[in-house]
Design a protein around this motif. Sequence first.
Motif, PDB file in Angstrom:
ATOM      1  N   GLY A 147      -0.933  -1.538  14.946  1.00 23.75           N
ATOM      2  CA  GLY A 147      -2.383  -1.416  14.963  1.00 23.75           C
ATOM      3  C   GLY A 147      -2.943  -0.043  15.232  1.00 23.75           C
ATOM      4  O   GLY A 147      -3.966   0.317  14.662  1.00 23.75           O
ATOM      5  N   SER A 148      -2.317   0.726  16.119  1.00 26.76           N
ATOM      6  CA  SER A 148      -2.822   2.070  16.417  1.00 26.76           C
ATOM      7  C   SER A 148      -1.757   2.809  17.230  1.00 26.76           C
ATOM      8  O   SER A 148      -0.860   2.186  17.812  1.00 26.76           O
ATOM      9  N   GLU A 160      -5.173   6.572  10.802  1.00 25.42           N
ATOM     10  CA  GLU A 160      -4.138   7.099  11.701  1.00 25.42           C
ATOM     11  C   GLU A 160      -2.824   7.317  10.952  1.00 25.42           C
ATOM     12  O   GLU A 160      -2.142   8.322  11.147  1.00 25.42           O
ATOM     13  N   VAL A 161      -2.484   6.355  10.107  1.00 23.79           N
ATOM     14  CA  VAL A 161      -1.248   6.475   9.325  1.00 23.79           C
ATOM     15  C   VAL A 161      -1.329   7.679   8.387  1.00 23.79           C
ATOM     16  O   VAL A 161      -0.382   8.463   8.253  1.00 23.79           O
ATOM     17  N   ILE A 221      -0.858  10.897  10.365  1.00 21.79           N
ATOM     18  CA  ILE A 221       0.540  11.101  10.742  1.00 21.79           C
ATOM     19  C   ILE A 221       1.348  11.597   9.543  1.00 21.79           C
ATOM     20  O   ILE A 221       2.113  12.563   9.632  1.00 21.79           O
ATOM     21  N   LEU A 222       1.179  10.944   8.413  1.00 20.81           N
ATOM     22  CA  LEU A 222       1.980  11.299   7.236  1.00 20.81           C
ATOM     23  C   LEU A 222       1.623  12.677   6.703  1.00 20.81           C
ATOM     24  O   LEU A 222       2.439  13.350   6.084  1.00 20.81           O
ATOM     25  N   ALA A 237       4.369   6.375  11.415  1.00 21.39           N
ATOM     26  CA  ALA A 237       3.370   5.690  10.582  1.00 21.39           C
ATOM     27  C   ALA A 237       3.653   4.195  10.516  1.00 21.39           C
ATOM     28  O   ALA A 237       2.744   3.368  10.586  1.00 21.39           O
ATOM     29  N   ARG A 238       4.909   3.838  10.387  1.00 20.52           N
ATOM     30  CA  ARG A 238       5.250   2.409  10.305  1.00 20.52           C
ATOM     31  C   ARG A 238       4.991   1.698  11.627  1.00 20.52           C
ATOM     32  O   ARG A 238       4.576   0.535  11.648  1.00 20.52           O
ATOM     33  N   ARG A 289       4.298  19.217  18.669  1.00 22.01           N
ATOM     34  CA  ARG A 289       4.707  18.931  17.295  1.00 22.01           C
ATOM     35  C   ARG A 289       6.151  18.414  17.197  1.00 22.01           C
ATOM     36  O   ARG A 289       7.047  19.106  16.701  1.00 22.01           O
ATOM     37  N   ASP A 308       1.049  15.078   8.590  1.00 18.77           N
ATOM     38  CA  ASP A 308       1.581  15.995   9.597  1.00 18.77           C
ATOM     39  C   ASP A 308       0.494  16.846  10.221  1.00 18.77           C
ATOM     40  O   ASP A 308       0.652  18.048  10.416  1.00 18.77           O
ATOM     41  N   LYS A 321      -6.422   1.980  11.570  1.00 16.49           N
ATOM     42  CA  LYS A 321      -5.003   2.337  11.493  1.00 16.49           C
ATOM     43  C   LYS A 321      -4.628   3.002  10.174  1.00 16.49           C
ATOM     44  O   LYS A 321      -3.701   3.808  10.144  1.00 16.49           O
ATOM     45  N   MET A 322      -5.359   2.707   9.104  1.00 16.22           N
ATOM     46  CA  MET A 322      -5.041   3.411   7.850  1.00 16.22           C
ATOM     47  C   MET A 322      -5.275   4.908   8.006  1.00 16.22           C
ATOM     48  O   MET A 322      -4.487   5.732   7.538  1.00 16.22           O
ATOM     49  N   ARG A 325       7.789  11.226  10.905  1.00 14.73           N
ATOM     50  CA  ARG A 325       6.411  10.878  10.505  1.00 14.73           C
ATOM     51  C   ARG A 325       6.376   9.471   9.907  1.00 14.73           C
ATOM     52  O   ARG A 325       5.473   8.681  10.193  1.00 14.73           O
ATOM     53  N   VAL A 364       0.862  -1.175   0.000  1.00 13.85           N
ATOM     54  CA  VAL A 364       0.000   0.000   0.000  1.00 13.85           C
ATOM     55  C   VAL A 364       0.900   1.227   0.000  1.00 13.85           C
ATOM     56  O   VAL A 364       1.880   1.292   0.746  1.00 13.85           O
ATOM     57  N   ILE A 424       2.672   2.503  13.753  1.00 21.67           N
ATOM     58  CA  ILE A 424       1.213   2.338  13.828  1.00 21.67           C
ATOM     59  C   ILE A 424       0.763   1.219  12.901  1.00 21.67           C
ATOM     60  O   ILE A 424      -0.061   0.375  13.255  1.00 21.67           O
ATOM     61  N   TRP A 425       1.326   1.201  11.706  1.00 19.30           N
ATOM     62  CA  TRP A 425       0.944   0.178  10.729  1.00 19.30           C
ATOM     63  C   TRP A 425       1.218  -1.225  11.262  1.00 19.30           C
ATOM     64  O   TRP A 425       0.419  -2.143  11.122  1.00 19.30           O
ATOM     65  N   LEU A 451     -10.324  -1.440   8.908  1.00 19.97           N
ATOM     66  CA  LEU A 451      -8.939  -1.107   8.572  1.00 19.97           C
ATOM     67  C   LEU A 451      -8.846   0.317   8.034  1.00 19.97           C
ATOM     68  O   LEU A 451      -7.955   1.083   8.409  1.00 19.97           O
ATOM     69  N   ASN A 464       5.213   6.740   0.819  1.00 25.22           N
ATOM     70  CA  ASN A 464       5.620   5.701   1.769  1.00 25.22           C
ATOM     71  C   ASN A 464       4.905   4.393   1.432  1.00 25.22           C
ATOM     72  O   ASN A 464       3.695   4.397   1.186  1.00 25.22           O
ATOM     73  N   GLU A 465       5.646   3.314   1.440  1.00 24.55           N
ATOM     74  CA  GLU A 465       5.065   2.018   1.118  1.00 24.55           C
ATOM     75  C   GLU A 465       4.945   1.161   2.368  1.00 24.55           C
ATOM     76  O   GLU A 465       5.857   1.131   3.201  1.00 24.55           O
ATOM     77  N   PHE A 466       3.810   0.517   2.499  1.00 23.25           N
ATOM     78  CA  PHE A 466       3.548  -0.367   3.636  1.00 23.25           C
ATOM     79  C   PHE A 466       3.121  -1.719   3.082  1.00 23.25           C
ATOM     80  O   PHE A 466       2.241  -1.788   2.227  1.00 23.25           O
TER      81      PHE A 466
END
Lengths: 70, 241
Positions: free
Chosen positions: B199-200, A62-63, A66-67, B192-193, B225, A69, A59-60, B188, A29, B195-196, A55, A34-36
């Motif tokens: 789970g959260s 949330e990610v 975050i990305l 993100a990783r 921040r 910002d 968490k998607m 960031r 994804v 969390i991924w 999903l 960024n790749e997950f």
Amino acid sequence: MNKDNIRPQDLEWICAKCGVNLEPAQVTVEYLGNEFVAELPRCPGCGLVLISEELASGKMAEVEQILEDK
Amino acid sequence: MAGTALYESPLLRQVTGPALRPGGLALTERAVDWCGFSPGDRVLDLGCGLGASAAYMAGDHRLKTLGLDISTEMLAEAALACQGLPLVRADIQAIPLTAVSMDGVVCECVLSLADRPQAVLQECRRVLKPGGSLILSDLYLRNPEQSAPNFAGCGCLGGARGREEMEAIISAAGLELLLWEDHSHYLRELAARLIWEHGSADAVWGAWHGAECCQLQAARIAKSRPGYFLMIAQRKAEAVG
């Protein structure tokens, strides 16, 4: 690789185009460069991937936040 | 509450590999290239952890690197993973090296863990040769006025400061700032990783510090921040003696 994204009921879905059950598959994804990598339900025929609401809104989301910002 | 240091947590290692910090070796490469070290230059990796940066600099840049860390466990792993890499167990606030002996000091995501960062920077200056470079990367607060009095138990976040304060303690240690770059995108990406994989944000924070402090601390941290910087400073030539 995260393997906790598939619930048993996700594999009961049948691809409307191919008429076959979705199967667990390794999927990449990408978001904002960024790749997950995750294991997700995917149609073995056409490659359609199922992303559950849990999903997507969990968490998607949330990610993404975050990305971005925020 | 006091939690397990994130750098010692399997949570982090699973995502970062042996580098154990935002940016990994890509940021180390950026800094080493900027400094223009020559093969054979002596560089100390302060708080080397598993030795990833020291091994990278020795291998790819042919520098004479030395890894220093306080953790016996991490040094044991580093010795296994990076055979032949010189390692020493010591406090980063009392570096057991002679003065004016190093061409460079690398301190990656470590200063924010120190009780007395000023003492660490003074030690860096002491061991650096005149004109030698300090590579410093770490967390910082992009909105420091919003930070809580302290983030007790938050590990590296507990020691994160604002940019102005960081620049002030660099200057106070007799070091000249040459470069400041914001690399918050690496933080960031790491968040993100985490969390991924786990789970959260609450799951990550809870596994790190315990569920009871999740919501309050997470809200305080978000307001401040957190970001990530790369800084390169130099021991001033006129400071010899």
